[in-house]
Design a protein around this motif. Structure first.
Motif, mmCIF file in Angstrom:
data_model
loop_
_atom_site.group_PDB
_atom_site.id
_atom_site.type_symbol
_atom_site.label_atom_id
_atom_site.label_comp_id
_atom_site.label_asym_id
_atom_site.label_seq_id
_atom_site.Cartn_x
_atom_site.Cartn_y
_atom_site.Cartn_z
ATOM 1 N N ALA A 167 0.819 -1.219 0.000
ATOM 2 C CA ALA A 167 0.000 0.000 0.000
ATOM 3 C C ALA A 167 0.848 1.262 0.000
ATOM 4 O O ALA A 167 0.332 2.357 -0.183
ATOM 5 C CB ALA A 167 -0.944 -0.003 1.195
ATOM 6 N N VAL A 206 -4.305 -3.581 -2.523
ATOM 7 C CA VAL A 206 -4.194 -2.240 -1.948
ATOM 8 C C VAL A 206 -5.566 -1.565 -1.924
ATOM 9 O O VAL A 206 -5.939 -0.925 -0.940
ATOM 10 C CB VAL A 206 -3.185 -1.392 -2.752
ATOM 11 C CG1 VAL A 206 -3.254 0.069 -2.333
ATOM 12 C CG2 VAL A 206 -1.781 -1.937 -2.558
ATOM 13 N N ILE A 207 -6.319 -1.744 -2.993
ATOM 14 C CA ILE A 207 -7.662 -1.172 -3.046
ATOM 15 C C ILE A 207 -8.528 -1.761 -1.931
ATOM 16 O O ILE A 207 -9.274 -1.051 -1.261
ATOM 17 C CB ILE A 207 -8.309 -1.433 -4.420
ATOM 18 C CG1 ILE A 207 -7.543 -0.676 -5.498
ATOM 19 C CG2 ILE A 207 -9.769 -1.039 -4.425
ATOM 20 C CD1 ILE A 207 -7.900 -1.086 -6.917
ATOM 21 N N GLN A 210 -7.639 -0.232 1.323
ATOM 22 C CA GLN A 210 -8.109 1.148 1.408
ATOM 23 C C GLN A 210 -9.601 1.231 1.711
ATOM 24 O O GLN A 210 -10.086 2.258 2.160
ATOM 25 C CB GLN A 210 -7.820 1.879 0.090
ATOM 26 C CG GLN A 210 -6.940 3.093 0.279
ATOM 27 C CD GLN A 210 -5.655 2.965 -0.465
ATOM 28 O OE1 GLN A 210 -5.574 2.259 -1.451
ATOM 29 N NE2 GLN A 210 -4.633 3.658 -0.021
ATOM 30 N N GLU A 213 -10.491 2.441 5.120
ATOM 31 C CA GLU A 213 -10.232 3.808 5.543
ATOM 32 C C GLU A 213 -11.417 4.331 6.340
ATOM 33 O O GLU A 213 -12.551 3.977 6.090
ATOM 34 C CB GLU A 213 -10.007 4.707 4.319
ATOM 35 C CG GLU A 213 -8.662 4.535 3.670
ATOM 36 C CD GLU A 213 -7.523 5.006 4.552
ATOM 37 O OE1 GLU A 213 -7.774 5.751 5.507
ATOM 38 O OE2 GLU A 213 -6.377 4.594 4.293
ATOM 39 N N ARG A 216 -14.548 5.941 4.576
ATOM 40 C CA ARG A 216 -15.410 5.140 3.712
ATOM 41 C C ARG A 216 -16.689 4.760 4.442
ATOM 42 O O ARG A 216 -17.024 3.597 4.572
ATOM 43 C CB ARG A 216 -14.708 3.849 3.303
ATOM 44 C CG ARG A 216 -13.484 4.058 2.510
ATOM 45 C CD ARG A 216 -13.508 3.197 1.278
ATOM 46 N NE ARG A 216 -12.657 3.759 0.269
ATOM 47 C CZ ARG A 216 -13.035 4.742 -0.524
ATOM 48 N NH1 ARG A 216 -14.241 5.235 -0.449
ATOM 49 N NH2 ARG A 216 -12.213 5.226 -1.417
#
Lengths: 219, 219
Positions: A167, A206-207, A210, A213, A216
DNA sequence: TCAACCATCAGACTTAAGTCTAATGGTTGA
DNA sequence: TCAACCATTAGACTTAAGTCTGATGGTTGA
């Protein structure tokens, strides 16, 4: 437990805030050994290196390298005995509910007074869960974020570390060098990570990370 | 400009909210043609397909595929004549300041009343910039986010679209199929994108894009 | 008209990523 | 003690990604 000779970790990327926190609490918690971490990475290193029986982690969810709740999830999975108190500038019901859902033993808004802070820590150290007054916990339903959280908890500590470095945009070669292992090892971890997360390559991994987060949140 | 026979796009991923917005505004803006987009992708398609001279875009910064300010930046770069009004649930000074910094012609909190909404749109359609009362705009300094915004503006529309698809985790082959071009073309775009963004591979490009997420605000 | 830019593509190529197999040694809990 | 898991690695391999060269045709603004 007697509240003395404690080992407490403050994990926050802001040096001034760490200091303030320490100052504020040193009155209430004498003879405490304070440890500091300015990133998720530093925190993990701290927990692995020393065998000191830490009593508490004060965790800011918005540190560099900390992908929202992922650090909390990871801590709760691999150090289930260690209570984690989340400190955050966000203080909406949903953020707090998620933190509790993922195993936080307390949630302290950054706007809290020093007395409140000390009260909260004391409560948590005695095994209670401490939350701000008047917070109504929300039901966290089984959404995509929650499913990803479960998958993330499935990673081994080393795999989690490698994922974090993905990441950061690092190449396998760089990761291998940084961790002092061979590139073959990183590739082996990568394959394991992808399988556990249900993705096909590092970009998708990585998505997925994320997705955890803090921001989100569905509105 | 007379405020009739307008073409206005509502870009928001929430169907109920789009409807409410439309209902609320249809009183003040009669004979207006309303267009709707539920994603950054749909919005871009709308703007490319038809040659209708749109008069305004109402843009929610938190749509799927819209990486925070990136949609705003892209719109302002490639359709400089088209005013964009940002609608957001966030309404802190920093978010608003960034929106203005990146070329928004107005900022409307989602909590606004219908009258306020109509007032705001009218002002913007007459060329003014409309902001909520009592907002003190912050100075946006040249931070990493801002530099990334500049680099992003440098991408061509097609490159931007490909980058978005990178951020969805798609493979080159899938992107080529979806866009109806060959894989060689995607690779050519990829190389150009990496060069403009100053990164080495797609994972780093996605990370760079994610830097523009709304929540990545320094506290 | 012409330069500049853009999107497109092929082909040859290098490199990074990722998989699979198989193996070693350490830790840990039953 | 032993199974289970973990981290590690090598080697051979496949595939995806990315670069470079060189080319075509369309658009656009000077």
């Amino acid at each position: 437990m007697k509240l003395e000779n404690l080992n407490i970790i403050i994990a926050d990327d802001h040096p001034l805030f760490r200091n303030a926190l320490r100052q504020a609490l040193s009155g209430s918690f004498a003879q405490t050994n304070w440890f500091e971490a300015d990133s998720a990475d530093a925190l993990q290193t701290l927990l692995e290196q020393t065998d000191a029986p830490y009593d508490l982690v004060l965790l800011d969810l918005q540190m560099p390298g900390s992908h929202g709740y992922s650090t909390l999830i990871h801590l709760r999975t691999h150090f289930p005995e260690l209570p984690v108190v989340v400190i955050s500038a966000h203080e909406d019901a949903m953020t707090i509910s998620r933190a509790v859902h993922y195993g936080s033993a307390g949630f302290i808004p950054k706007s809290s007074s020093m007395e409140t802070l000390a009260d909260a820590l004391t409560a948590v150290l005695y095994g209670d869960i401490w939350l701000p007054a008047n917070v109504e916990l929300q039901q966290i339903d089984e959404d995509a974020t929650d499913q990803m959280a479960a998958k993330l908890a499935d990673l081994t500590p080393q795999q989690y570390k490698v994922l974090q470095m993905f990441a950061e945009g690092l190449l396998n070669k760089q990761i291998a060098y940084d961790l002092g292992v061979s590139e073959a090892t990183i590739k082996a971890h990568a394959t394991a990570i992808f399988r556990k997360l249900g993705v096909r390559n590092r970009t998708q991994a990585v998505i997925a990370l994320q997705q955890l987060e803090m921001d989100r949140v569905e509105i």
